[in-house]
Design a protein around this motif. Sequence first.
Motif, PDB file in Angstrom:
ATOM      1  N   GLN A   1      -0.869  -3.851   4.019  1.00 20.15           N
ATOM      2  CA  GLN A   1       0.221  -4.900   3.534  1.00 20.15           C
ATOM      3  C   GLN A   1       1.590  -4.093   3.371  1.00 20.15           C
ATOM      4  OE1 GLN A   1      -0.065  -6.687  -0.454  1.00 20.15           O
ATOM      5  NE2 GLN A   1      -0.231  -8.681   0.805  1.00 20.15           N
ATOM      6  N   MET A   2       1.628  -2.855   2.543  1.00 18.75           N
ATOM      7  CA  MET A   2       2.768  -2.197   2.401  1.00 18.75           C
ATOM      8  C   MET A   2       3.580  -2.046   3.682  1.00 18.75           C
ATOM      9  SD  MET A   2       3.375   1.510   0.267  1.00 18.75           S
ATOM     10  CE  MET A   2       3.201   2.514   1.913  1.00 18.75           C
ATOM     11  N   LEU A   3       2.780  -1.399   4.609  1.00 12.95           N
ATOM     12  CA  LEU A   3       3.178  -1.060   5.803  1.00 12.95           C
ATOM     13  C   LEU A   3       3.983  -2.150   6.619  1.00 12.95           C
ATOM     14  CD1 LEU A   3       0.858   1.458   7.511  1.00 12.95           C
ATOM     15  CD2 LEU A   3       2.815   2.097   6.074  1.00 12.95           C
TER      16      LEU A   3
ATOM     17  N   LEU B   1       9.338   4.463  -1.459  1.00  7.74           N
ATOM     18  CA  LEU B   1      10.470   5.397  -2.171  1.00  7.74           C
ATOM     19  C   LEU B   1       9.867   6.751  -2.599  1.00  7.74           C
ATOM     20  CD1 LEU B   1      13.030   3.179  -4.104  1.00  7.74           C
ATOM     21  CD2 LEU B   1      13.167   4.113  -1.572  1.00  7.74           C
ATOM     22  N   LEU B   2       8.680   6.744  -3.028  1.00  6.08           N
ATOM     23  CA  LEU B   2       7.999   8.059  -3.405  1.00  6.08           C
ATOM     24  C   LEU B   2       7.559   8.790  -2.216  1.00  6.08           C
ATOM     25  CD1 LEU B   2       6.748   9.856  -5.896  1.00  6.08           C
ATOM     26  CD2 LEU B   2       4.708   8.396  -5.694  1.00  6.08           C
ATOM     27  N   LEU B   3       7.117   8.167  -1.227  1.00 10.26           N
ATOM     28  CA  LEU B   3       6.565   8.662   0.033  1.00 10.26           C
ATOM     29  C   LEU B   3       7.714   9.149   0.855  1.00 10.26           C
ATOM     30  CD1 LEU B   3       3.474   6.553   0.584  1.00 10.26           C
ATOM     31  CD2 LEU B   3       3.506   8.876  -0.239  1.00 10.26           C
TER      32      LEU B   3
ATOM     33  N   PRO C   1       5.783  -5.473   3.211  1.00 16.15           N
ATOM     34  CA  PRO C   1       6.030  -5.098   1.983  1.00 16.15           C
ATOM     35  C   PRO C   1       6.475  -6.049   1.087  1.00 16.15           C
ATOM     36  CG  PRO C   1       7.541  -4.369   3.261  1.00 16.15           C
ATOM     37  CD  PRO C   1       6.400  -5.057   4.278  1.00 16.15           C
ATOM     38  N   ARG C   2       5.880  -6.159  -0.330  1.00 17.00           N
ATOM     39  CA  ARG C   2       6.341  -6.936  -1.378  1.00 17.00           C
ATOM     40  C   ARG C   2       7.327  -6.264  -2.143  1.00 17.00           C
ATOM     41  NH1 ARG C   2       1.537 -11.536  -2.245  1.00 17.00           N
ATOM     42  NH2 ARG C   2       1.436 -11.868  -0.317  1.00 17.00           N
ATOM     43  N   TRP C   3       7.952  -6.754  -3.253  1.00 18.36           N
ATOM     44  CA  TRP C   3       8.857  -5.818  -4.148  1.00 18.36           C
ATOM     45  C   TRP C   3       8.089  -4.677  -4.841  1.00 18.36           C
ATOM     46  CZ3 TRP C   3       7.498  -5.664  -9.284  1.00 18.36           C
ATOM     47  CH2 TRP C   3       6.617  -6.481  -9.975  1.00 18.36           C
ATOM     48  N   TYR C   4       6.707  -5.006  -5.125  1.00 16.18           N
ATOM     49  CA  TYR C   4       6.129  -4.088  -5.889  1.00 16.18           C
ATOM     50  C   TYR C   4       5.517  -2.778  -5.001  1.00 16.18           C
ATOM     51  CZ  TYR C   4       2.235  -7.175  -4.316  1.00 16.18           C
ATOM     52  OH  TYR C   4       1.514  -7.955  -3.557  1.00 16.18           O
ATOM     53  N   HIS C   5       5.757  -2.992  -3.653  1.00 18.00           N
ATOM     54  CA  HIS C   5       5.547  -1.882  -2.933  1.00 18.00           C
ATOM     55  C   HIS C   5       6.691  -0.842  -2.796  1.00 18.00           C
ATOM     56  CE1 HIS C   5       2.609  -4.905  -0.879  1.00 18.00           C
ATOM     57  NE2 HIS C   5       1.914  -3.942  -1.308  1.00 18.00           N
TER      58      HIS C   5
END
Length: 305
Positions: free
Chosen positions: A9-11, A23-25, A14-18
């Motif tokens: 889902q992130m890939l 950014l960390l990755l 993505p939603r705001w909480y992703h």
Amino acid sequence: MSVTQAYEQMLFHPRWYHYPVILLLLPLSILYGSWMLFRRILAYKKDFGIPIVSIGNLIVGGSGKTPFVIALASRYSDVAVISRGYGRKSNGLVEVSRRGKILVSVEQSGDEAMLMALSLPNASVIVSEDRHEAIALAKGQGAKLIILDDGFNRVEIEKYEILLEPEEIKNPFPFPSGPFREFAFTKKYADLVLKEKRDFERVVSYGDPTSRMVLVTAISNPKRLERYLPTGVVGKVYLKDHAYFEKEMLERLMQKYEAQSLLVTQKDHVKMAGFKLPVSQIKLELKIKDEVFTKIERYIQTYHS
């Protein structure tokens, strides 16, 4: 939702909480993308003395490569399709089919390769981690054209590069922050970039639909199926990409949802041979513009001239 499903889902959606995770990755994504770019720039390309058409994409997951390969290969004789054989339970070079004759099981070939072999009665299908070895075998067996499935990252091979782009990509970053296998701008290295809805369209039909179906699928980014689902879907079960099925598990799912049939993709269906369970298929074909085939044929004719 499983960890795999949450990451997909992130890939892809993505939603705001992703975005804190994205950014960390991102530093890892920049390192990975830079390595892939240097690898592409510095590669020495080997010419195998035979026309090779590569069908690839820049994102992980489905973009229509398998139906495109089938549509293209079906137009030619003396053609060999070479694939990595994702999800197979074998290693090394495996001949899946030779001029349409199936030689191995789906466990040895992988689901995508078996689907191509069953769909191409006049072609040969080979899977191998070593594409050079597979090309040499196909050429030795008399192939006049090789189609390289998922070959965009095989930068060491001289080939005609076709890149398939999905209609919409919401996450623009390379892996692991996003779905891209390389920086998005590397599409400039392709000979032909084909965009969904512009150059090709998906045509979906259904085989043997029933009034109560449970969707069971083992594909990447399964959420992309939802806009194509027919009425009558009473449950959805998503497994890991390329996962194999157990008959008992499928029977339990049908009982749980009181389903009359399993709704599966063609890639899923090849792994259910012999189960003798009621199946409804989601059948995907691509409607490809004629000028695309004209450009590919021009390359093949130019190569032989």
